[in-house]
Design an enzyme around this catalytic site. Structure first.
Site, mmCIF file in Angstrom:
data_model
loop_
_atom_site.group_PDB
_atom_site.id
_atom_site.type_symbol
_atom_site.label_atom_id
_atom_site.label_comp_id
_atom_site.label_asym_id
_atom_site.label_seq_id
_atom_site.Cartn_x
_atom_site.Cartn_y
_atom_site.Cartn_z
ATOM 1 N N ARG A 149 -75.002 72.289 -79.391
ATOM 2 C CA ARG A 149 -75.073 71.687 -81.145
ATOM 3 C C ARG A 149 -76.572 72.038 -81.910
ATOM 4 O O ARG A 149 -76.032 71.503 -82.947
ATOM 5 C CB ARG A 149 -75.205 70.349 -80.537
ATOM 6 C CG ARG A 149 -73.479 69.615 -80.638
ATOM 7 C CD ARG A 149 -73.920 68.118 -81.142
ATOM 8 N NE ARG A 149 -72.492 67.689 -80.308
ATOM 9 C CZ ARG A 149 -70.936 67.794 -80.674
ATOM 10 N NH1 ARG A 149 -70.775 68.300 -82.010
ATOM 11 N NH2 ARG A 149 -70.450 67.010 -80.142
ATOM 12 N N ARG A 199 -52.840 62.510 -98.087
ATOM 13 C CA ARG A 199 -51.420 61.915 -97.129
ATOM 14 C C ARG A 199 -51.293 60.502 -97.350
ATOM 15 O O ARG A 199 -52.022 59.288 -97.103
ATOM 16 C CB ARG A 199 -52.921 62.475 -95.216
ATOM 17 C CG ARG A 199 -52.564 63.333 -94.771
ATOM 18 C CD ARG A 199 -52.336 63.834 -93.504
ATOM 19 N NE ARG A 199 -53.663 63.614 -93.190
ATOM 20 C CZ ARG A 199 -54.393 64.009 -91.894
ATOM 21 N NH1 ARG A 199 -54.243 64.966 -91.577
ATOM 22 N NH2 ARG A 199 -55.709 63.269 -91.937
ATOM 23 N N ARG A 244 -54.011 56.183 -94.068
ATOM 24 C CA ARG A 244 -55.662 55.429 -93.570
ATOM 25 C C ARG A 244 -56.512 55.678 -94.502
ATOM 26 O O ARG A 244 -56.789 56.376 -95.161
ATOM 27 C CB ARG A 244 -55.854 56.686 -92.329
ATOM 28 C CG ARG A 244 -54.547 56.540 -91.088
ATOM 29 C CD ARG A 244 -55.014 57.307 -90.510
ATOM 30 N NE ARG A 244 -56.657 57.935 -89.891
ATOM 31 C CZ ARG A 244 -56.439 58.964 -89.127
ATOM 32 N NH1 ARG A 244 -55.594 59.266 -89.132
ATOM 33 N NH2 ARG A 244 -57.936 58.960 -88.941
ATOM 34 N N LYS A 304 -58.968 74.008 -83.651
ATOM 35 C CA LYS A 304 -60.445 74.205 -83.037
ATOM 36 C C LYS A 304 -59.396 73.724 -81.661
ATOM 37 O O LYS A 304 -59.494 75.297 -81.157
ATOM 38 C CB LYS A 304 -61.270 73.294 -82.844
ATOM 39 C CG LYS A 304 -62.618 74.659 -82.947
ATOM 40 C CD LYS A 304 -63.914 73.629 -82.792
ATOM 41 C CE LYS A 304 -63.509 72.853 -82.296
ATOM 42 N NZ LYS A 304 -65.479 72.578 -82.345
ATOM 43 N N ARG A 343 -67.100 64.898 -93.681
ATOM 44 C CA ARG A 343 -67.212 65.233 -92.482
ATOM 45 C C ARG A 343 -67.479 66.607 -92.654
ATOM 46 O O ARG A 343 -68.292 67.323 -91.707
ATOM 47 C CB ARG A 343 -66.404 64.916 -92.216
ATOM 48 C CG ARG A 343 -65.776 63.401 -91.283
ATOM 49 C CD ARG A 343 -64.263 63.776 -90.546
ATOM 50 N NE ARG A 343 -63.161 63.593 -90.750
ATOM 51 C CZ ARG A 343 -62.364 63.448 -91.628
ATOM 52 N NH1 ARG A 343 -62.031 62.072 -91.599
ATOM 53 N NH2 ARG A 343 -60.887 63.134 -92.235
#
Ligand SMILES: [Zn+2]
Length: 226
Positions: free
Chosen positions: A96, A135, A169, A21, A180
């Site tokens: 939102r 990752r 991470r 985005k 998420r």
């Protein structure tokens, strides 16, 4: 290369983390002279400027409270009256909720405007989760790798520096990525429904190349402002 839109645009860009985005918004800014307005930046600028709405926001923030929709709208209205936004805006972080979307429609109507397009960057959730989840990076040089898409040539050894220690991470795991996306869909579903009802919802497949997605966005923006 920049182009001039026939009419000013009010764009709302929707997309989950990782959909690109930010990159796409910057490209639209450059192409059409649009200005991206994020709620955080708007509030900071209004507070620094000391406008009446900015002072009201400051008073609320100093007590640790949440700035009301009314104040955010007043700040947005002031900002959209400035000459640098004549080509149009890309709103980021507002609205939102469906209530905020309706309030924004009301604000725009005061000046004979409406939302030009609400563009949803659509992703394949499972592909996104897979992308994030595998990752890892070299602990020594920071080179990025992926369990399936970009393995080291020799297992356990960094291609670049020969290092043998790697980092992952904590939030780069499937569960966090799935959570998420779930939160994103829950938050945006009412907005998608709102703009669909108004007939201004557009969707773009965001799994393609950055250039391909950018082209699809340009086409939408141009046809929506004709
Ligand atoms: Zn390395």
């Amino acid at each position: 290369m920049s182009e001039v839109l026939t009419t000013p645009a009010v764009l709302i860009l929707l997309g989950p983390p990782g959909a690109g985005k930010g990159t796409q918004a910057r490209m639209l800014e450059e192409r059409f002279g649009l200005i991206q307005l994020s709620t955080g930046d708007l509030l900071r600028a209004a507070v620094a400027e000391g406008s009446p709405a900015g002072l009201a926001a400051k008073a609320v923030m100093e007590t640790g409270g949440l700035v009301s929709d009314e104040i955010v709208l007043a700040i947005l209205k002031d900002r959209m009256a400035k000459p640098d936004v004549q080509a149009g805006v890309i709103l980021d972080g507002f609205p939102r909720t469906a209530g905020q979307a309706a309030a924004l429609d009301g604000l725009l109507a005061e000046s004979g405007q409406d939302v030009t397009a609400a563009i949803s960057l659509e992703v394949d959730d499972e592909a996104m989760i897979d992308r994030v989840a595998g990752r890892f990076t070299c602990a020594h040089c920071g080179e990025g790798y992926h369990d399936t898409h970009k393995k080291t040539a020799k297992a356990g050894t960094c291609d670049k520096c020969g290092g043998t220690e790697f980092k992952r991470r904590a939030d780069d795991n499937a569960e966090t990525a799935r959570e998420r996306l779930r939160a994103y869909h829950a938050e945006t579903a009412p907005l998608i429904a709102h703009y669909d009802k108004l007939g201004v919802l557009r969707t773009v497949d965001a799994m393609g190349s950055i250039a391909g997605v950018a082209k699809a966005l340009r086409t939408i923006v141009k046809s929506a402002t004709e």
